[in-house]
Design an enzyme around this catalytic site. Sequence first.
Site, mmCIF file in Angstrom:
data_model
loop_
_atom_site.group_PDB
_atom_site.id
_atom_site.type_symbol
_atom_site.label_atom_id
_atom_site.label_comp_id
_atom_site.label_asym_id
_atom_site.label_seq_id
_atom_site.Cartn_x
_atom_site.Cartn_y
_atom_site.Cartn_z
ATOM 1 C CE1 TYR A 176 3.529 -3.468 12.287
ATOM 2 C CE2 TYR A 176 2.418 -2.221 13.698
ATOM 3 C CZ TYR A 176 3.079 -2.452 12.395
ATOM 4 O OH TYR A 176 3.079 -1.409 11.626
ATOM 5 C CG ASN B 48 7.394 -11.860 0.469
ATOM 6 O OD1 ASN B 48 6.709 -10.941 0.501
ATOM 7 N ND2 ASN B 48 7.716 -12.542 1.667
ATOM 8 C CG ASP C 249 -7.991 0.141 19.842
ATOM 9 O OD1 ASP C 249 -6.830 -0.148 19.351
ATOM 10 O OD2 ASP C 249 -9.047 0.009 19.484
ATOM 11 C CG LEU D 256 13.686 -8.182 2.904
ATOM 12 C CD1 LEU D 256 13.029 -7.022 3.874
ATOM 13 C CD2 LEU D 256 15.112 -7.693 2.143
ATOM 14 C CB SER E 234 3.996 2.247 13.525
ATOM 15 O OG SER E 234 2.922 2.214 14.353
ATOM 16 C CE1 TYR F 123 -2.964 3.033 0.795
ATOM 17 C CE2 TYR F 123 -2.611 2.793 3.192
ATOM 18 C CZ TYR F 123 -3.085 3.614 2.139
ATOM 19 O OH TYR F 123 -3.927 4.673 2.399
ATOM 20 C CB ILE F 124 3.020 3.073 2.627
ATOM 21 C CG1 ILE F 124 1.717 2.956 3.477
ATOM 22 C CG2 ILE F 124 3.418 4.167 2.731
ATOM 23 C CD1 ILE F 124 1.959 2.699 5.107
ATOM 24 C CE LYS G 24 6.318 -1.480 11.473
ATOM 25 N NZ LYS G 24 7.274 -1.404 10.442
HETATM 26 P P1 NAD Z 1 1.594 -3.801 3.099
HETATM 27 O O1 NAD Z 1 1.310 -5.085 3.684
HETATM 28 O O2 NAD Z 1 0.534 -3.344 2.296
HETATM 29 O O3 NAD Z 1 2.903 -3.544 2.441
HETATM 30 C C1 NAD Z 1 4.363 -4.385 2.994
HETATM 31 C C2 NAD Z 1 4.694 -5.159 1.823
HETATM 32 O O4 NAD Z 1 5.855 -5.951 2.275
HETATM 33 C C3 NAD Z 1 3.824 -6.193 1.183
HETATM 34 O O5 NAD Z 1 3.864 -6.039 -0.386
HETATM 35 C C4 NAD Z 1 4.442 -7.509 1.344
HETATM 36 O O6 NAD Z 1 4.459 -8.439 0.457
HETATM 37 C C5 NAD Z 1 5.949 -7.012 1.414
HETATM 38 N N1 NAD Z 1 6.760 -7.946 2.584
HETATM 39 C C6 NAD Z 1 6.482 -8.402 3.558
HETATM 40 N N2 NAD Z 1 7.328 -9.154 4.264
HETATM 41 C C7 NAD Z 1 8.194 -9.531 3.351
HETATM 42 C C8 NAD Z 1 9.498 -10.075 3.186
HETATM 43 N N3 NAD Z 1 9.996 -10.867 4.236
HETATM 44 N N4 NAD Z 1 10.143 -9.939 2.199
HETATM 45 C C9 NAD Z 1 9.704 -9.087 1.110
HETATM 46 N N5 NAD Z 1 8.585 -8.564 1.068
HETATM 47 C C10 NAD Z 1 7.901 -8.461 2.268
HETATM 48 O O7 NAD Z 1 1.614 -2.387 4.208
HETATM 49 P P2 NAD Z 1 1.609 -0.987 4.394
HETATM 50 O O8 NAD Z 1 0.574 -0.666 4.743
HETATM 51 O O9 NAD Z 1 2.237 -0.468 3.133
HETATM 52 O O10 NAD Z 1 2.847 -0.711 5.307
HETATM 53 C C11 NAD Z 1 4.194 -0.679 5.120
HETATM 54 C C12 NAD Z 1 5.152 -0.320 6.057
HETATM 55 O O11 NAD Z 1 4.601 0.651 7.044
HETATM 56 C C13 NAD Z 1 5.018 -1.732 7.149
HETATM 57 O O12 NAD Z 1 6.341 -1.593 7.697
HETATM 58 C C14 NAD Z 1 4.074 -1.236 8.278
HETATM 59 O O13 NAD Z 1 4.340 -2.015 9.355
HETATM 60 C C15 NAD Z 1 4.339 0.168 8.088
HETATM 61 N N6 NAD Z 1 3.266 0.874 8.869
HETATM 62 C C16 NAD Z 1 2.165 0.812 8.143
HETATM 63 C C17 NAD Z 1 1.051 1.628 8.762
HETATM 64 C C18 NAD Z 1 -0.291 1.352 8.261
HETATM 65 O O14 NAD Z 1 -1.470 1.667 8.932
HETATM 66 N N7 NAD Z 1 -0.694 0.919 7.087
HETATM 67 C C19 NAD Z 1 1.076 2.266 9.947
HETATM 68 C C20 NAD Z 1 2.333 2.509 10.572
HETATM 69 C C21 NAD Z 1 3.425 1.634 9.963
HETATM 70 N N1 UDP Z 2 -11.851 0.961 14.865
HETATM 71 C C1 UDP Z 2 -13.027 0.585 15.071
HETATM 72 N N2 UDP Z 2 -13.481 -0.366 14.338
HETATM 73 C C2 UDP Z 2 -12.756 -0.981 13.472
HETATM 74 C C3 UDP Z 2 -11.386 -0.707 13.413
HETATM 75 C C4 UDP Z 2 -10.970 0.256 14.207
HETATM 76 O O1 UDP Z 2 -13.782 1.166 15.812
HETATM 77 O O2 UDP Z 2 -13.495 -1.861 12.800
HETATM 78 C C5 UDP Z 2 -11.304 1.979 15.797
HETATM 79 C C6 UDP Z 2 -10.070 1.756 16.730
HETATM 80 O O3 UDP Z 2 -10.644 1.349 18.095
HETATM 81 C C7 UDP Z 2 -9.416 3.145 17.049
HETATM 82 C C8 UDP Z 2 -9.714 3.651 15.380
HETATM 83 O O4 UDP Z 2 -10.842 3.206 14.988
HETATM 84 O O5 UDP Z 2 -9.877 4.018 17.652
HETATM 85 C C9 UDP Z 2 -8.292 3.577 14.509
HETATM 86 O O6 UDP Z 2 -7.955 2.267 14.512
HETATM 87 P P1 UDP Z 2 -7.210 1.480 13.345
HETATM 88 O O7 UDP Z 2 -7.046 0.028 13.396
HETATM 89 O O8 UDP Z 2 -7.599 1.848 12.183
HETATM 90 O O9 UDP Z 2 -5.593 1.998 13.527
HETATM 91 P P2 UDP Z 2 -4.988 2.191 14.990
HETATM 92 O O10 UDP Z 2 -4.774 3.584 15.408
HETATM 93 O O11 UDP Z 2 -5.435 1.063 15.908
HETATM 94 O O12 UDP Z 2 -3.614 1.728 14.366
#
Ligand code: NAD
Ligand code: UDP
Length: 335
Positions: free
Chosen positions: A150, A33, A292, A60, A126, A12-13, A154
Amino acid sequence: MQKVLVTGGAGYIGSHTSLVLLEKGYEVVILDNLCNSSEESIRRVEKLTGKKITFYNVDLMDKEATLEVLNKEPNIDSVIHFAALKAVGESVQKPLIYYNNNISGTINLLECMQETGVNNIVFSSSATVYGDAKEIPVPETAPLGATNPYGQTKLMMETILTDCAKANEKMNVTLLRYFNPVGAHESGEIGEDPEYPNNLLPFVQQVAAGIRPKVFIFGDDYDTPDGTGVRDYIHVMDLAEAHEAAIAKMNGVKVYNVGTGTGYSVKEMIESFRQISGSEISAEITARREGDVAMLTPKAELIKDELGCEAKRGLTEMITDAWHWQSQNPKGFRE
Ligand code: NAD
Ligand code: UDP
């Protein structure tokens, strides 16, 4: 032209960040992967930008294969390290898978970078590393602590990266602590594609699209204005741009919150989604979700002061773009 290795770049990101990098003239190499993503996102980024991405379907956890990528791709200037498993609930059920993938994967990557002389890395951290923060909005200097495996991964990865930089004065490490990334590229061609959403907005998106019957609000008895949890949501394109700003200005070990500084409650998010999508969106109050916190919003000025980087897109744009992506791609990339 600077060359960037994006681990997890099909996700996604990572896909949105790769798009921003290509548009800014960087060469992009993706290592993923595909355990939680699809190659289709890479193809769409190429289509949107009219530029090529070099893609390696590599885990990785496989150090030899990772090293091969770095050897085949000389002159990588920086790495942006997204690749990780990220579902909080699953990490509680299967901690070893999370510790193994996230920690071992990162150590392999760092060893390969060391062996090939790549010294710049931006890391996806995060807000979860703040645990139940006492000071809101939370500054980067707040005490750290995680409430689930998780989050622990981090924290550990932040520590490992910081220690590596201490041991190697050529190394630059930027830790970006994201708050809640939402939304999608304005084209509606790429976006978040979870089969089983855990986060609020992807769940609401799927309810609005008729894929799920209703959204459950996890508790309305918090000490917040309407009783539901308050979070800082950031448009994924603003977050993607923050990564480009970070690699453009690496200097030792830096830590930045990446958010807008404005919090919204669960009820406010659902109501805005109703208004923008025109969908009814049934919601039911249920019990609080374990782990939460009531409110988590950041002090978001440091990244602006030091990297000149500020979130430009507001809630309307976040939800409009999320809905555009969802309604245009009801099955995500899985069609
Ligand atoms: P995502 O799951 O869409 O992307 C992660 C990617 O990493 C995926 O494409 C997956 O296939 C790949 N991946 C996982 N393990 C792997 C490995 N061992 N080798 C190669 N590829 C691997 O997630 P995202 O939402 O894009 O998040 C990206 C990063 O940002 C992550 O590290 C996540 O922890 C961090 N993050 C995400 C959020 C969020 O809410 N989306 C918030 C804070 C931090
Ligand atoms: N939340 C909710 N219903 C859901 C998913 C999340 O009410 O199905 C609430 C959760 O309790 C928090 C906010 O939405 O207050 C954001 O949650 P999310 O899981 O999106 O992100 P977080 O901040 O927990 O990483």
